[in-house]
Design a protein around this motif. Structure first.
Motif, mmCIF file in Angstrom:
data_model
loop_
_atom_site.group_PDB
_atom_site.id
_atom_site.type_symbol
_atom_site.label_atom_id
_atom_site.label_comp_id
_atom_site.label_asym_id
_atom_site.label_seq_id
_atom_site.Cartn_x
_atom_site.Cartn_y
_atom_site.Cartn_z
ATOM 1 N N THR A 174 14.394 -4.715 13.227
ATOM 2 C CA THR A 174 14.430 -4.452 11.785
ATOM 3 C C THR A 174 13.354 -5.284 11.080
ATOM 4 O O THR A 174 13.209 -6.472 11.373
ATOM 5 N N VAL A 175 12.627 -4.630 10.192
ATOM 6 C CA VAL A 175 11.581 -5.314 9.429
ATOM 7 C C VAL A 175 11.818 -5.061 7.944
ATOM 8 O O VAL A 175 12.055 -3.925 7.528
ATOM 9 N N CYS A 209 2.450 -6.118 10.127
ATOM 10 C CA CYS A 209 3.446 -7.112 10.519
ATOM 11 C C CYS A 209 3.912 -6.825 11.940
ATOM 12 O O CYS A 209 4.224 -5.671 12.282
ATOM 13 N N SER A 210 3.965 -7.861 12.751
ATOM 14 C CA SER A 210 4.566 -7.755 14.076
ATOM 15 C C SER A 210 5.863 -8.539 14.077
ATOM 16 O O SER A 210 5.877 -9.723 13.727
ATOM 17 N N SER A 211 6.943 -7.888 14.443
ATOM 18 C CA SER A 211 8.248 -8.540 14.367
ATOM 19 C C SER A 211 8.457 -9.509 15.521
ATOM 20 O O SER A 211 7.750 -9.478 16.529
ATOM 21 N N ARG A 257 4.313 4.381 -4.862
ATOM 22 C CA ARG A 257 2.996 4.032 -4.317
ATOM 23 C C ARG A 257 3.089 2.890 -3.304
ATOM 24 O O ARG A 257 2.121 2.584 -2.622
ATOM 25 N N PHE A 258 4.263 2.276 -3.218
ATOM 26 C CA PHE A 258 4.553 1.324 -2.135
ATOM 27 C C PHE A 258 5.249 2.122 -1.026
ATOM 28 O O PHE A 258 6.343 2.665 -1.237
ATOM 29 N N SER A 259 4.623 2.199 0.122
ATOM 30 C CA SER A 259 5.223 2.941 1.226
ATOM 31 C C SER A 259 5.060 2.159 2.514
ATOM 32 O O SER A 259 4.277 1.197 2.572
ATOM 33 N N GLY A 260 5.798 2.572 3.523
ATOM 34 C CA GLY A 260 5.746 1.818 4.762
ATOM 35 C C GLY A 260 5.926 2.678 5.990
ATOM 36 O O GLY A 260 6.205 3.888 5.901
ATOM 37 N N LEU A 261 5.746 2.031 7.118
ATOM 38 C CA LEU A 261 5.958 2.669 8.411
ATOM 39 C C LEU A 261 6.500 1.623 9.357
ATOM 40 O O LEU A 261 6.189 0.434 9.231
ATOM 41 N N GLN A 262 7.285 2.100 10.333
ATOM 42 C CA GLN A 262 7.632 1.229 11.453
ATOM 43 C C GLN A 262 7.314 1.986 12.728
ATOM 44 O O GLN A 262 7.570 3.194 12.836
ATOM 45 N N PHE A 263 6.775 1.295 13.686
ATOM 46 C CA PHE A 263 6.328 1.909 14.932
ATOM 47 C C PHE A 263 7.343 1.678 16.047
ATOM 48 O O PHE A 263 8.231 0.828 15.915
ATOM 49 N N PRO A 264 7.217 2.442 17.158
ATOM 50 C CA PRO A 264 8.195 2.293 18.248
ATOM 51 C C PRO A 264 8.328 0.873 18.781
ATOM 52 O O PRO A 264 9.378 0.507 19.308
ATOM 53 N N ASN A 265 7.273 0.072 18.669
ATOM 54 C CA ASN A 265 7.381 -1.326 19.124
ATOM 55 C C ASN A 265 7.943 -2.232 18.020
ATOM 56 O O ASN A 265 7.936 -3.453 18.174
ATOM 57 N N SER A 287 6.781 -2.978 15.161
ATOM 58 C CA SER A 287 5.832 -3.500 14.193
ATOM 59 C C SER A 287 5.834 -2.586 12.967
ATOM 60 O O SER A 287 6.359 -1.465 13.014
ATOM 61 N N SER A 288 5.244 -3.056 11.881
ATOM 62 C CA SER A 288 5.367 -2.310 10.633
ATOM 63 C C SER A 288 4.106 -2.440 9.786
ATOM 64 O O SER A 288 3.317 -3.381 9.955
#
Lengths: 109, 112
Positions: free
Chosen positions: B31-32, B23-25, B63-71, B73-74
Motif C-alpha cells: 500500500t502506498v 516512489c518505491s515502497s 489534476r492530481f492522479s496516480g498509479l501503482q505498479f505490480p511491484n 511502486s507508485s
C-alpha cells in the motif's frame, strides 16, 4: 474547526528538560495514534504508535492517549539537542492519516 | 530491508506544466499513500493505492492522479501546475488497512 489541533510553537527548552507535546482531535472515529519526528527538509520518522487509551513507553519517549477527552500527548525525558525537530501528531480510523500542524522544538545545550 | 525511496529529490517547474513523482515502497508493503506538505503545515492526504487500485482520496482536484505498479511502486502525476502546488510531496508505504505508514524523504516541488 480542524480535525486535529496542535500548537505549532516554537518551543524552546534547555537540555535535560522534560518536554510535553499535545494534540486534541474532534473525530471520535480515530482509533490509531502516532507521533512522527521530522527534521528540516526530511520525511517524517515514526516515533510512537498506539491503539486505545493509555500510556506507551519507549526509552525516553512516552505516548499518552485519552480517548474520553480526545487528547494525546508525547513526553520526552532528558531531552537532548538531537531531539530538536518538528513533532507531528497523526491519527487514523481507516486508510488516511490526519496530521496536526506540527510543533517546532529546539533543545538548547 | 530497504526503506521508502522517492525521486527526484527536488525539482522546479513553471505554472501550467506537468510533473511526475516516483516512489518505491518498503519491502513487503503493498500500500502506498501520497501526502502534500506545505511549508509550516502538517502533511495532507492526497490518495492511497492498494494493489494497483485507488483506495481513498483526499480533498484534491482531479489534476492530481496516480498509479501503482505490480511491484507496488507508485507515481504521482500533477497536471496544469499552480503556484500553490509548491510543497514537499511525501510517499508512505504500509502493509494495508490501518497498518503503520513509513515515509520516504519526500520530493520538494517548486512551481514558478
Amino acid at each position: 474547526q480542524k480535525e486535529v489541533e496542535q500548537d505549532p510553537g516554537p518551543l524552546s527548552v534547555p537540555e535535560g528538560a522534560i518536554v510535553s507535546l499535545n494534540c486534541t482531535y474532534s473525530n471520535s472515529a480515530f482509533q490509531y495514534f502516532m507521533w512522527y519526528r521530522q527534521y528540516s527538509r526530511k520525511g517524517p520518522e515514526l516515533l510512537m504508535y498506539t491503539y486505545s487509551s493509555g500510556n506507551k513507553e519507549d526509552g525516553r519517549f512516552t505516548a499518552q492517549v485519552d480517548k474520553s477527552s480526545k487528547y494525546i500527548s508525547l513526553f520526552i525525558r532528558d531531552s537532548q539537542p538531537s531531539d530538536s525537530a518538528t513533532y507531528l501528531c497523526a491519527m487514523s480510523g481507516a486508510q488516511k492519516l490526519v496530521f496536526g500542524q506540527g510543533t517546532r522544538l529546539t533543545i538548547n545545550p | 530491508e530497504t526503506g521508502v525511496t522517492q525521486s527526484p529529490t527536488h525539482l522546479i517547474k513553471t505554472r501550467g506544466q506537468q510533473v511526475t513523482l516516483r516512489c518505491s515502497s518498503q519491502s513487503g508493503h503493498n500500500t502506498v499513500s501520497w501526502y502534500q506538505q506545505a511549508l509550516g503545515q502538517g502533511p495532507q492526504f492526497i490518495f492511497q493505492y492498494y494493489r494497483e487500485e485507488e483506495n481513498g482520496r483526499g480533498n484534491f482536484p482531479p489534476r492530481f492522479s496516480g498509479l501503482q505498479f505490480p511491484n507496488y511502486s507508485s507515481e504521482l502525476n500533477v497536471n496544469a501546475l499552480e503556484l500553490d502546488d509548491s510543497a514537499l510531496y511525501l510517499c508512505a508505504s504500509s502493509g494495508g488497512g490501518a497498518d503503520t505508514q513509513y515515509f520516504g524523504p519526500g520530493t520538494r516541488l517548486t512551481v514558478l
